[in-house]
Design an enzyme around this catalytic site. Structure first.
Site, PDB file in Angstrom:
ATOM      1  CE1 TYR A  17      -2.245   3.300   2.575  1.00  0.00           C
ATOM      2  CE2 TYR A  17      -3.633   2.606   0.749  1.00  0.00           C
ATOM      3  CZ  TYR A  17      -3.335   3.516   1.748  1.00  0.00           C
ATOM      4  OH  TYR A  17      -4.106   4.645   1.902  1.00  0.00           O
TER       5      TYR A  17
ATOM      6  CG  ASP B 114       6.037   3.581   0.338  1.00  0.00           C
ATOM      7  OD1 ASP B 114       4.836   3.448   0.018  1.00  0.00           O
ATOM      8  OD2 ASP B 114       6.408   4.227   1.342  1.00  0.00           O
TER       9      ASP B 114
ATOM     10  CE  LYS C  21       2.718   4.873   7.845  1.00  0.00           C
ATOM     11  NZ  LYS C  21       1.347   4.885   8.369  1.00  0.00           N
TER      12      LYS C  21
HETATM   13  P1  KE4 Z   1      -0.359   8.535   4.367  1.00  0.00           P
HETATM   14  O1  KE4 Z   1      -0.925   9.228   3.157  1.00  0.00           O
HETATM   15  O2  KE4 Z   1      -1.428   7.741   5.112  1.00  0.00           O
HETATM   16  O3  KE4 Z   1       0.432   9.467   5.282  1.00  0.00           O
HETATM   17  O4  KE4 Z   1       0.737   7.474   3.866  1.00  0.00           O
HETATM   18  C1  KE4 Z   1       0.354   6.498   2.913  1.00  0.00           C
HETATM   19  C2  KE4 Z   1       1.302   5.325   3.002  1.00  0.00           C
HETATM   20  C3  KE4 Z   1       2.277   5.184   2.031  1.00  0.00           C
HETATM   21  N1  KE4 Z   1       3.173   4.162   2.074  1.00  0.00           N
HETATM   22  C4  KE4 Z   1       3.135   3.258   3.087  1.00  0.00           C
HETATM   23  C5  KE4 Z   1       4.133   2.143   3.105  1.00  0.00           C
HETATM   24  C6  KE4 Z   1       2.160   3.361   4.107  1.00  0.00           C
HETATM   25  O5  KE4 Z   1       2.133   2.447   5.115  1.00  0.00           O
HETATM   26  C7  KE4 Z   1       1.218   4.407   4.076  1.00  0.00           C
HETATM   27  C8  KE4 Z   1       0.117   4.558   5.102  1.00  0.00           C
HETATM   28  N2  KE4 Z   1      -0.006   3.491   6.025  1.00  0.00           N
HETATM   29  C9  KE4 Z   1      -1.325   3.273   6.576  1.00  0.00           C
HETATM   30  C10 KE4 Z   1      -1.193   2.167   7.628  1.00  0.00           C
HETATM   31  N3  KE4 Z   1      -1.039   0.897   7.053  1.00  0.00           N
HETATM   32  C11 KE4 Z   1      -1.911   4.510   7.152  1.00  0.00           C
HETATM   33  C12 KE4 Z   1      -3.086   4.281   8.079  1.00  0.00           C
HETATM   34  C13 KE4 Z   1      -4.375   4.779   7.467  1.00  0.00           C
HETATM   35  O6  KE4 Z   1      -4.549   4.654   6.228  1.00  0.00           O
HETATM   36  O7  KE4 Z   1      -5.210   5.297   8.257  1.00  0.00           O
END
Ligand code: KE4
Length: 433
Positions: free
Chosen positions: A144, A239, A267
């Site tokens: 993801y 990523d 994060k």
């Molecule tokens: P954000 O747009 O949520 O800040 O980041 C997206 C993203 C991109 N790449 C990786 C590897 C990620 O894990 C994420 C976001 N992770 C999720 C948790 N698995 C965010 C939690 C959520 O969607 O509420």
């Protein structure tokens, strides 16, 4: 456990916010639990509106590696507030952040700040396409990378939880340029590149996956991925939104000794404030406006308060490498304790862990890719989740997320958690008898 206030507040939220949440995974649909409305957190503990206290293994899905309410981060933010919140202009702090990230991640020669991991990956994809003049991108099932249109295909995290193979609202014209391979499958990778290698702009990968649950990349697969992308002039986008500064101060790239051409961050780089970033080779990054012709922008990119939180967090991690030794100790204790309980109660479950991120899969096969992760029994996970919540343990409400440890978790937190896990396993056993 009294949850009256949470239930009332969530019921009201559902009238004003889609699903009552600002991010789908929080809705707890996969575990059939009404989400708790969180009021505050401190160190490794989180408190809901009814005053219930939990040991927190969500940690805001990764950012809170120093625990909640870190006094040093808080002090730095309070001081920064004296100078106002946002200017829409370059600041010294942004320069400090760029220099520090380059020092910690040598594969980054130039850095651009954004406001989320999604913005980071979305921008990196556009940049790779602009730099190569090619349209196709490759991702891996179960990975993801945020909710950018090109990447919402067979994604992990909330998509995996929702059982949505790709989101509606994304035109086929976008999706047809996104090719999806099995994670850790070298043979499939070789075959695709033989056929289409010269048409591919970029491959984006979680070197250590956290969004199908924790699934480490195989070393030989990641090594071959780096080689073959080089052979075909394909941009490798690593990523590290979740793994950056999490698994090591140098991220997964350091553990795997590979260097991406572009790296996405989020994060922890924000220390709990909304931040993302992407960076990489100078010759690629200088394709970005205003120097080059790939447009990317953001009102609050490099926001001074967010940068302060992130800079203070990263500097603390850099100056206190023992944090990673402690996180490893905590993780090992929890993993070993769980494995003993799995053995003792003959539970169909396995643990995947890298440092302070881990997942308990309710399956009895090794999990090295998305289809293996999906053999997990989501009903048993939901049962486990509820038992843990009642016992005061706050796990992410999905089989396909990572638990996170922080520098503020104590060994007694781990031991208490293991007692709660044992009780949950006993109840699961009775269920499955
Ligand atoms: P954000 O747009 O949520 O800040 O980041 C997206 C993203 C991109 N790449 C990786 C590897 C990620 O894990 C994420 C976001 N992770 C999720 C948790 N698995 C965010 C939690 C959520 O969607 O509420």
């Amino acid at each position: 456990m009294i949850t009256i206030k949470s239930e009332e507040l969530f019921k009201e939220s559902e009238k004003h916010i889609p699903g009552g949440v600002n991010s789908p995974v929080r809705a707890g649909k996969a575990v059939g639990v009404t989400p708790l409305i969180i009021r505050r957190a401190d160190k490794a503990h989180i408190f809901d509106e009814d005053g219930n206290e939990f040991i927190d293994f969500v940690g805001s899905y990764g950012p809170m590696i120093l625990g909640h309410n870190n006094p040093i981060v808080k002090k730095a933010i309070v001081e920064a507030l004296e100078d106002s919140l946002s200017f829409g202009a370059p600041t010294k702090k942004e320069l400090e952040m760029a220099i520090l990230v380059k020092e910690l991640l040598p594969s980054i020669e130039m850095l651009r700040m954004v406001n989320s991991g999604t913005e980071a990956t979305m921008s990196a994809i556009r940049l790779a396409r602009g730099y190569t003049g090619r349209d196709k991108i490759v991702k891996f099932s179960g990975n993801y990378h945020g909710h950018g249109d090109s990447l919402l295909v067979q994604a992990g995290s909330g998509i995996a939880t929702q059982g949505i193979s790709s989101s509606s609202g994304v035109p086929n014209s976008i999706i047809e340029n996104t090719l999806v391979l099995n994670y850790n499958d070298t043979e499939q990778l070789e075959t695709l590149f033989k056929i289409s290698g010269k048409d591919i702009a970029a491959v984006i990968v979680e070197v250590i996956s956290g969004n199908m649950g924790v699934v480490p990349g195989k070393f030989d697969f990641m090594k071959r991925l780096r080689e073959i992308t080089k052979e075909y002039g394909v941009i490798l986008i690593v990523d590290e939104v979740m793994t950056g500064f999490r698994v090591n101060i140098g991220g997964a790239q350091k553990l795997y000794e590979i260097e991406g051409d572009l790296i996405c961050l989020g994060k922890i780089i924000g220390g709990g404030m909304p931040i993302g970033a992407f960076g990489g080779k100078k010759e690629i990054m200088e394709k970005l406006a205003p120097v080059g012709e790939v447009y990317q922008a953001g009102t609050l990119s490099g926001n001074p308060i967010a940068i302060t939180a992130g800079l203070t967090t990263l500097n603390y991690l850099k100056d206190n490498p023992k944090v990673y030794l402690y996180l490893e100790e905590l993780g090992e204790r929890l993993e070993n304790g769980i494995n003993l309980l799995i053995e003792k109660y003959k539970i169909k479950a396995i643990v995947n862990r890298v440092g302070s991120m881990m997942t308990l899969f309710f399956t009895d096969i090794r999990v090295t890719n998305f289809s293996e992760a999906k053999t997990s029994d989501e009903k048993v996970f939901a049962r486990f989740y509820k038992e843990m919540l009642i016992s005061g343990i706050y796990f992410p409400p999905s089989q396909y997320e990572a638990f996170f440890l922080s520098n503020e978790h104590t060994m007694s937190d781990i031991d208490k958690t293991l007692i709660c896990i044992e009780n949950a396993f006993k109840k699961i056993n009775i269920d499955t008898l």
